[in-house]
Design a protein around this motif. Sequence first.
Motif, PDB file in Angstrom:
ATOM      1  N   ILE A  39     -67.388  -7.916 -52.267  1.00 60.56           N
ATOM      2  CA  ILE A  39     -66.395  -8.578 -52.713  1.00 60.56           C
ATOM      3  C   ILE A  39     -66.652 -10.163 -52.898  1.00 60.56           C
ATOM      4  O   ILE A  39     -66.403 -11.078 -52.031  1.00 60.56           O
ATOM      5  N   ALA A  40     -67.578 -10.741 -53.786  1.00 58.19           N
ATOM      6  CA  ALA A  40     -68.136 -11.920 -53.848  1.00 58.19           C
ATOM      7  C   ALA A  40     -66.802 -12.824 -54.688  1.00 58.19           C
ATOM      8  O   ALA A  40     -66.255 -12.028 -55.804  1.00 58.19           O
ATOM      9  N   PRO A  41     -66.788 -13.929 -54.470  1.00 58.59           N
ATOM     10  CA  PRO A  41     -66.065 -14.808 -55.342  1.00 58.59           C
ATOM     11  C   PRO A  41     -66.705 -15.098 -56.652  1.00 58.59           C
ATOM     12  O   PRO A  41     -68.127 -14.890 -56.600  1.00 58.59           O
ATOM     13  N   GLU A  42     -65.905 -15.518 -57.689  1.00 62.03           N
ATOM     14  CA  GLU A  42     -66.779 -16.125 -58.860  1.00 62.03           C
ATOM     15  C   GLU A  42     -67.802 -17.109 -58.539  1.00 62.03           C
ATOM     16  O   GLU A  42     -67.382 -18.125 -57.805  1.00 62.03           O
ATOM     17  N   TYR A  43     -68.787 -17.069 -59.332  1.00 63.33           N
ATOM     18  CA  TYR A  43     -69.767 -18.157 -59.039  1.00 63.33           C
ATOM     19  C   TYR A  43     -70.659 -17.942 -60.470  1.00 63.33           C
ATOM     20  O   TYR A  43     -70.742 -17.231 -61.158  1.00 63.33           O
ATOM     21  N   ASP A  44     -71.280 -19.389 -60.453  1.00 64.03           N
ATOM     22  CA  ASP A  44     -72.378 -19.546 -61.658  1.00 64.03           C
ATOM     23  C   ASP A  44     -73.743 -19.969 -60.655  1.00 64.03           C
ATOM     24  O   ASP A  44     -73.435 -20.692 -59.765  1.00 64.03           O
ATOM     25  N   ILE A  45     -74.751 -19.737 -61.117  1.00 63.29           N
ATOM     26  CA  ILE A  45     -76.153 -20.041 -60.565  1.00 63.29           C
ATOM     27  C   ILE A  45     -76.873 -20.844 -61.542  1.00 63.29           C
ATOM     28  O   ILE A  45     -77.039 -20.654 -62.740  1.00 63.29           O
ATOM     29  N   LYS A  46     -77.466 -22.074 -60.917  1.00 61.64           N
ATOM     30  CA  LYS A  46     -78.462 -22.853 -61.844  1.00 61.64           C
ATOM     31  C   LYS A  46     -79.518 -23.161 -60.868  1.00 61.64           C
ATOM     32  O   LYS A  46     -79.452 -23.669 -59.816  1.00 61.64           O
ATOM     33  N   GLU A  47     -80.814 -22.927 -61.403  1.00 64.53           N
ATOM     34  CA  GLU A  47     -82.028 -23.187 -60.643  1.00 64.53           C
ATOM     35  C   GLU A  47     -82.320 -24.631 -61.064  1.00 64.53           C
ATOM     36  O   GLU A  47     -82.573 -25.111 -62.070  1.00 64.53           O
ATOM     37  N   VAL A  48     -82.166 -25.678 -60.084  1.00 66.49           N
ATOM     38  CA  VAL A  48     -82.593 -26.965 -59.981  1.00 66.49           C
ATOM     39  C   VAL A  48     -84.069 -27.090 -59.991  1.00 66.49           C
ATOM     40  O   VAL A  48     -84.709 -27.908 -61.013  1.00 66.49           O
ATOM     41  N   PHE A  49     -84.827 -26.707 -59.311  1.00 66.86           N
ATOM     42  CA  PHE A  49     -86.047 -26.548 -59.020  1.00 66.86           C
ATOM     43  C   PHE A  49     -86.668 -25.535 -58.084  1.00 66.86           C
ATOM     44  O   PHE A  49     -85.803 -24.939 -57.471  1.00 66.86           O
TER      45      PHE A  49
END
Length: 163
Positions: A39-49
């Motif tokens: 049960i994971a919360p809602e998230y968004d992922i971004k690679e910065v480097f």
Amino acid sequence: MITILTTGGTIEGLEYDKIDKAPEKAPISIEDHLSRIDIAPEYDIKEVFSKDSRFVNRRDRDLLLREIEFAENDKIIITHGTLTMVETALFLGKLNLDKTIVLTGAFVLGTDPKTDAFENLSFALTKVSSVEKGVYIAMHQTLFPWNNVQKNMQENRFENIKK
């Protein structure tokens, strides 16, 4: 909603070429680790480097800061190599940002069956929604505030500065 910013490191299973210090392609992603959470919360992922944290510099930290400032969410997790995680936490903590920021990573490669990546990421996800705004490091079921943490290189662990 939680924003997850990735910066490379052991948590993504990256092994670095000792000659030219260039990272190989990450064999495991943060998304792979998150898919194991029931049960994971809602998230968004971004690679910065994507770097070995030994080579994270002021320019990289400024880039990370811009991503934090532009993030619509006020709950941020940063996956980061452990060697300079404290330096990045200090940099961000001194800025007194109006967000909850939790840095986490792994001591054991994210591709290793005995990795601590999943445990640390799960712990960070739990803590980012339950603590007051500020900057923290979440490792091995312990949450450290940015201004009271150091990495003990001899014992390869994080610990409080003040006893």
